[in-house]
Every structure is written in structure tokens, then in C-alpha cells.
Scaffold this active site. Sequence first.
Site, PDB file in Angstrom:
ATOM      1  N   GLY A   7       0.826  -1.194   0.000  1.00  0.00           N
ATOM      2  CA  GLY A   7       0.000   0.000   0.000  1.00  0.00           C
ATOM      3  C   GLY A   7       0.868   1.253   0.000  1.00  0.00           C
TER       4      GLY A   7
ATOM      5  N   CYS B 241       5.605   9.885   0.232  1.00  0.00           N
ATOM      6  CA  CYS B 241       4.327   9.278   0.657  1.00  0.00           C
ATOM      7  C   CYS B 241       3.120  10.041   0.123  1.00  0.00           C
ATOM      8  CB  CYS B 241       4.267   9.154   2.180  1.00  0.00           C
ATOM      9  SG  CYS B 241       5.656   8.231   2.869  1.00  0.00           S
TER      10      CYS B 241
ATOM     11  N   ALA C  73       8.864   5.375   7.692  1.00  0.00           N
ATOM     12  CA  ALA C  73       7.738   5.110   6.800  1.00  0.00           C
ATOM     13  C   ALA C  73       7.299   3.656   6.954  1.00  0.00           C
ATOM     14  CB  ALA C  73       8.130   5.390   5.348  1.00  0.00           C
TER      15      ALA C  73
ATOM     16  N   VAL D  66       4.659   6.897  -3.041  1.00  0.00           N
ATOM     17  CA  VAL D  66       6.068   6.734  -3.378  1.00  0.00           C
ATOM     18  C   VAL D  66       6.945   6.996  -2.152  1.00  0.00           C
ATOM     19  CG1 VAL D  66       6.345   9.142  -4.163  1.00  0.00           C
ATOM     20  CG2 VAL D  66       7.895   7.359  -5.007  1.00  0.00           C
ATOM     21  N   THR D  67       8.004   6.221  -2.019  1.00  0.00           N
ATOM     22  CA  THR D  67       9.018   6.504  -1.021  1.00  0.00           C
ATOM     23  C   THR D  67      10.387   6.211  -1.602  1.00  0.00           C
ATOM     24  OG1 THR D  67       9.590   6.299   1.320  1.00  0.00           O
ATOM     25  CG2 THR D  67       9.120   4.248   0.131  1.00  0.00           C
ATOM     26  N   TYR D  68      11.410   6.538  -0.827  1.00  0.00           N
ATOM     27  CA  TYR D  68      12.793   6.337  -1.252  1.00  0.00           C
ATOM     28  C   TYR D  68      13.497   5.424  -0.261  1.00  0.00           C
ATOM     29  CZ  TYR D  68      17.779   7.215  -1.910  1.00  0.00           C
ATOM     30  OH  TYR D  68      19.119   7.057  -2.101  1.00  0.00           O
TER      31      TYR D  68
END
Length: 209
Positions: A74, A171, A140, A77-79
Site C-alpha cells: 500500500g 508518501c 515510513a 512513493v518513497t525512497y
Amino acid sequence: MGAINSQIIVRQLGLSDYETTWQAMQEFTRSREAETPDEIWVLEHPPVFTLGTNGKPEHILNAGNIPVVNIDRGGQVTYHGPGQLVIYLLLNLHRRKLGIRKLVTFIEDTIVDLLADYDIKANSDPDAPGVYVDGKKIAALGLRVSRGCTTHGLSLNIDMDLSPFNRINPCGYKGLEIVQCSDLGINKTLNEIADQLTNLLQQRLPEQA
């Protein structure tokens, strides 16, 4: 711990390719049986952006030379990159009588308590999963449940290059600031914090029925 099906196997994977690890998580979950012990995977990833199932590509502002991987968790976007602690929780929720919302709260509360050990006041946000310090995101969460079992998990920023977060709306939130442990005066290595957080998670997870 008690009987074998109450135990958790912890795997230290070091710096691991994202897609290879993701495929291994999927395979583990597909092949696990009722008595398969739960596992916790502790690792770092080379630089990568990951976009969740409902993620909007417009939240990736400028990926540049960093790969983008569309994945099955779910969230937006993240890094991930070196110096960020990643912990994947491969859990049988049915055996532990856990719902996904309760699991999210459990993970967030454990990170908040970890930071409190260093006199850092952190909080979660019911409308935006993760952990925050003074409105800046330090951890996160992203999870998937399949056949009652989880894949993916959490990331906690320890001591990393934060600049790639400027290439995305983290996010899905425009202008969300990111912070890390080293900026807050926590002078511990990633491995030290990994051990501490992994131990807390194991101690606090509900026992299996």
C-alpha cells in the site's frame, strides 16, 4: 520464546537489491505453510524509489538516475537508500490474532518508544502512517497482506543522503520534510539501532495462539 511456531527467525541481509528481496518475500509468503515460523528481515537497499499499488506517478517529480519500481504494498512513493534501516515483517497475522490496523499501530508505537530512549519525542499520525518528529517524517510504513500473512514493513532513516527525497512528494505529501536519527543527535550505527529495534519488535509482538 516457546514452541518452534512461536519463534521468529531474524535474517541479517545487509545491502540487498530491492527487486531481488521483494521477489524473495513473495516466494516466502507463497510457499509458507501453517507452521512456518515468522521471519524478520533486516537490511538496507541501494538507491531506489518504490511506488505502491495505488501510487500516483505524478508524485515522482524527477527520478533522475534512480530506478523506480512499481510494487504491491500500500501507499504512495518513497525512497530507500544506504544508511536507511529497512525491516521486513513476514508475519502470520491469524496466528498472532493481529489485524492490519493493530499491526500498523504496533510498529509505529515501537519506533516512537525506541526514539524516546534517546529523549526524542516522536508521534504517529492516524491519517498518514509513519513516525514523525516535529512534523518531519523519520520512519515510513508500507505493508501487504496476502493469505493472512504480511510482506514489506518499515524504513527508519538513520544516517543517509536525504536529497533524493526532494525528487518526490514523500508518501504523496508535497513539501513533507524528512529527518533522520543522525540529525537528532543519535550517534548510533545502523546496526546498533537495527539490533535494538528488532529486539523491541520481537519482545512486543503478540504471542501466537
